[in-house]
Design a protein around this motif. Structure first.
Motif, PDB file in Angstrom:
ATOM      1  N   ALA A 161       0.816  -1.220   0.000  1.00 53.66           N
ATOM      2  CA  ALA A 161       0.000   0.000   0.000  1.00 53.66           C
ATOM      3  C   ALA A 161       0.849   1.269   0.000  1.00 53.66           C
ATOM      4  O   ALA A 161       0.289   2.375   0.070  1.00 53.66           O
ATOM      5  CB  ALA A 161      -0.935   0.000   1.205  1.00 53.66           C
ATOM      6  N   GLY A 162       2.162   1.133  -0.042  1.00 47.53           N
ATOM      7  CA  GLY A 162       3.034   2.296  -0.090  1.00 47.53           C
ATOM      8  C   GLY A 162       3.102   3.062   1.217  1.00 47.53           C
ATOM      9  O   GLY A 162       3.327   4.280   1.218  1.00 47.53           O
ATOM     10  N   ILE A 163       2.929   2.376   2.329  1.00 46.59           N
ATOM     11  CA  ILE A 163       2.972   3.019   3.649  1.00 46.59           C
ATOM     12  C   ILE A 163       4.323   2.734   4.296  1.00 46.59           C
ATOM     13  O   ILE A 163       4.681   1.566   4.509  1.00 46.59           O
ATOM     14  CB  ILE A 163       1.837   2.498   4.554  1.00 46.59           C
ATOM     15  CG1 ILE A 163       0.475   2.769   3.908  1.00 46.59           C
ATOM     16  CG2 ILE A 163       1.907   3.141   5.934  1.00 46.59           C
ATOM     17  CD1 ILE A 163      -0.695   2.174   4.657  1.00 46.59           C
ATOM     18  N   PRO A 164       5.110   3.763   4.615  1.00 46.57           N
ATOM     19  CA  PRO A 164       6.407   3.538   5.261  1.00 46.57           C
ATOM     20  C   PRO A 164       6.241   2.827   6.605  1.00 46.57           C
ATOM     21  O   PRO A 164       5.316   3.126   7.363  1.00 46.57           O
ATOM     22  CB  PRO A 164       6.961   4.955   5.451  1.00 46.57           C
ATOM     23  CG  PRO A 164       6.217   5.802   4.473  1.00 46.57           C
ATOM     24  CD  PRO A 164       4.849   5.189   4.366  1.00 46.57           C
ATOM     25  N   PHE A 165       7.139   1.898   6.895  1.00 47.47           N
ATOM     26  CA  PHE A 165       7.051   1.166   8.156  1.00 47.47           C
ATOM     27  C   PHE A 165       8.431   0.721   8.605  1.00 47.47           C
ATOM     28  O   PHE A 165       9.370   0.600   7.808  1.00 47.47           O
ATOM     29  CB  PHE A 165       6.136  -0.058   8.008  1.00 47.47           C
ATOM     30  CG  PHE A 165       6.690  -1.137   7.104  1.00 47.47           C
ATOM     31  CD1 PHE A 165       7.395  -2.214   7.622  1.00 47.47           C
ATOM     32  CD2 PHE A 165       6.513  -1.064   5.724  1.00 47.47           C
ATOM     33  CE1 PHE A 165       7.908  -3.207   6.792  1.00 47.47           C
ATOM     34  CE2 PHE A 165       7.014  -2.039   4.884  1.00 47.47           C
ATOM     35  CZ  PHE A 165       7.719  -3.114   5.422  1.00 47.47           C
TER      36      PHE A 165
END
Length: 639
Positions: A161-165
């Protein structure tokens, strides 16, 4: 080599096809061939498997049924090989209903169709992957605690989803429980076809129930293949989480391996620490006085050579049932101290390799591995849930809690009677006096009885009084001398998130709020702790119905839905409403009181110190899937 590989072209001579069919699991092969060929006449009523019971091979098909099924399958395989495939003339949804009705013996509910479309997706497809990506202009970072099975899964979905983590992992490598539990004989007790990610199905598992090294390699391969490993900070432990209400962000206090401390920040925190990661030691006087090596099975000391030694094993739970047979092969003497006997489920192929013919069919027959997975899903999950149901009119709940639970008890008791028929002295010690499924059921291929019958193995049921420098003293005053003590006494399952502290809105301390009785909405969110999500949280453990990976995929689906809901609404955080949380937990409590583990009085890690089942999910699997497919905005307050 990729974990999931495309189906290979079906080749082979007639003789090679017949040989492969000798190893086939027929109740799943016929549905696969019906779907692949479009010929649903393959699913003859005369061939329908009668169902499954512990120890029954081929779904209970008679030898005559098996012979006929192999003949039908042979003709279908030849059609596939020779390109004589007719296009399916019915919609896929109708095809799934036909197949599941044949496999389960009852009309399949249409409620299952969306789930089946996910579970039985063609090779290379991942229906549960997010179909959206975060707008890069939205600043949002997620911190995951734990790089085990659930943490890896969360990382995969966030990346998609293209969410930095970032993943914080206390150990030196990826793997969670499969990294930590290295005791001899460690293996999974759910078939690998179900104990694996739905989107990363292997068709070349070496055994039906894989050992610890194989599972560790699988999860590490998944982390590498999906690009998660580079997001992990190893040898780092989270000590404290604090929610900053002004910033709507979490302050995450961590301790590095060298003792230095640091504070990180994140918009959301995902706890993937699990329930079974903190060893539980018994409270026995004199433990520290023992002069020899002693260790817990989850912290196995491989520097201790057990060859020829006198080994005392305290505890006979699931881990002990796996390592004791291995220890008995090398130790001079093994004394097992048992508090409560277990119910054993006969699984003759528990330690067996997957036959070559079956592996070949998985690799060459479309849909076969998926229908095999569905068979396991149904017959070892929801299909067994009724055996745990409490009948309120049942006269005596001490040994069983209803007619189906009694049938299961009789079946498992007969298995023990058969296994110990030649040792009437052992039978009373190994026969439980409580209802089956009140405690964890243990899979067995006969090795437990074989081990207890060894001349160097002794089963002691007297209560332990104390541990001395030389061994273990029981209540009858006998000192059982030992060179090594191994504790197979389980985990602190009900002490969720310990020793980490979590401080939410208004300075709420999560452990004080729980007061030893952990609760969460869907096992995931807790009022007063915005953007804090748990995987394998309270009441998400399964007893007779399922794989924890299935639950984790549902939980991560819900997590991703919550984050999307935030982004779509332009909000910073969400906090589950207390009335929603409380109503849900009231229903969970009522549900658990309708299951054997909720009413039985036997000691069990399924209940916490308050006597409540804070671990177990009491309903069927599809219900949890339905509840976690998409979050309801009305359940949350937005910040």
């Amino acid at each position: 080599m990729p974990i999931t590989r495309p189906i290979e072209p079906l080749t082979g001579t007639d003789e090679e096809l017949r040989k492969a069919l000798e190893d086939a699991f027929l109740p799943a092969l016929l549905p696969a061939l019906a779907q692949a060929t479009g010929d649903f006449s393959i699913l003859r009523e005369s061939l329908r498997p009668p169902g499954v019971a512990p120890g029954v091979q081929q779904g209970g098909m008679t030898p005559a049924q098996q012979e006929e099924a192999r003949a039908v399958a042979f003709e279908a395989l030849k059609k596939l090989r020779d390109g004589e495939i007719q296009a399916a003339e019915i919609p896929i949804e109708e095809a799934l209903l036909k197949i599941t009705a044949w496999m389960t013996g009852s009309p399949a509910s249409e409620d299952y169709i969306p789930l089946l479309l996910e579970e039985l997706a063609p090779e290379g497809q991942d229906p549960r992957a997010p179909r959206w990506r975060k707008d890069p202009s939205i600043p949002f970072e997620v911190l995951i605690i734990g790089a085990g099975m659930s943490g890896i899964l969360a990382g995969i979905r966030l990346k998609q989803a293209g969410i930095p983590f970032t993943i914080i992992e206390k150990n030196h490598d990826i793997g969670g429980t499969w990294l930590e539990n290295t005791y001899p004989g460690a293996r999974v007790d759910v078939s690998n076809a179900f104990y694996s990610y739905s989107f990363a199905q292997k068709i070349d598992w070496p055994t039906h129930y894989s050992t610890q090294p194989v599972l560790l390699e699988y999860f590490q391969e998944c982390a590498r293949e999906f690009g998660v490993r580079e997001h992990v900070q190893f040898n780092t432990e989270v000590t404290l989480l604090e929610f900053d209400e002004d910033e709507a962000r979490w302050k995450v206090h961590v301790r590095r391996a060298d003792g230095t401390e640091e504070t990180l920040t994140a918009n959301a925190v995902v706890s993937a620490v699990g329930q079974l990661n903190r060893p539980k030691y018994p409270d026995i006087p004199g433990m520290q006085s023992f002069e020899g090596p002693q260790f817990h099975s989850a912290r196995w000391d491989h520097s201790v050579d057990l060859t020829g030694k006198r080994v005392a094993v305290i505890g006979t739970g699931a881990s002990a049932a796996q390592f004791i047979p291995e220890v008995a092969k090398v130790a001079g003497e093994v004394t097992i101290f048992q508090r409560t006997p277990n119910w054993y489920v006969p699984v003759p192929h528990y330690h067996d390799e997957v036959p070559e013919g079956l592996r070949w069919l998985f690799a060459h027959v479309p849909h076969y591995a998926h229908w095999y997975r569905f068979w396991l899903f149904w017959n070892t999950t929801d299909g067994l849930l009724s055996a745990a149901k409490v009948d309120p009119t049942w006269p005596d709940r001490s040994r069983s809690v209803g007619p189906e639970n009694e049938n299961l008890r009789m079946l498992l008791a007969a298995y023990l009677q058969m296994q110990f028929a030649d040792r009437p002295d052992l039978l009373p010690k190994v026969m439980p006096d409580y209802p089956p499924a009140a405690k964890r059921l243990i899979l067995d291929n006969g090795i437990w009885a074989q081990t207890l019958k060894r001349p160097n193995v002794h089963l002691v049921t007297e209560k332990i009084r104390e541990i001395t420098p030389a061994g273990v003293v029981t209540a009858d005053g006998v000192e059982h001398r030992a060179d090594v003590i191994i504790y197979g006494t389980g985990f602190q399952a009900s002490k969720f998130l310990t020793p980490m502290r979590v401080i939410g809105r208004g300075g709420k301390d999560l452990h004080r709020e729980w007061d030893g009785d952990a609760r969460a909405y869907l096992g995931i969110t807790v009022p007063g702790f915005p953007n804090f999500f748990m995987l394998y949280g309270p009441n998400t453990n399964i007893v007779v119905n399922g794989s924890i990976i299935y639950f984790s995929e549902c939980e991560v689906q819900y997590l991703m839905g919550c984050l999307k809901m935030l982004f779509d609404r332009g909000q910073r955080a969400l906090d589950v409403r207390k009335e929603v949380h409380d109503a849900y937990n009231e229903r969970i409590d009522r549900g658990n009181l309708e299951r054997v583990w909720g009413v039985a009085t036997v000691n069990s890690w399924y209940r916490n110190e308050k006597g409540r089942s804070a671990q177990n999910w009491p309903f069927n699997l599809i219900e949890y899937w339905q509840q976690t497919r998409e979050p309801n905005p009305a359940d949350y307050e937005f910040i």
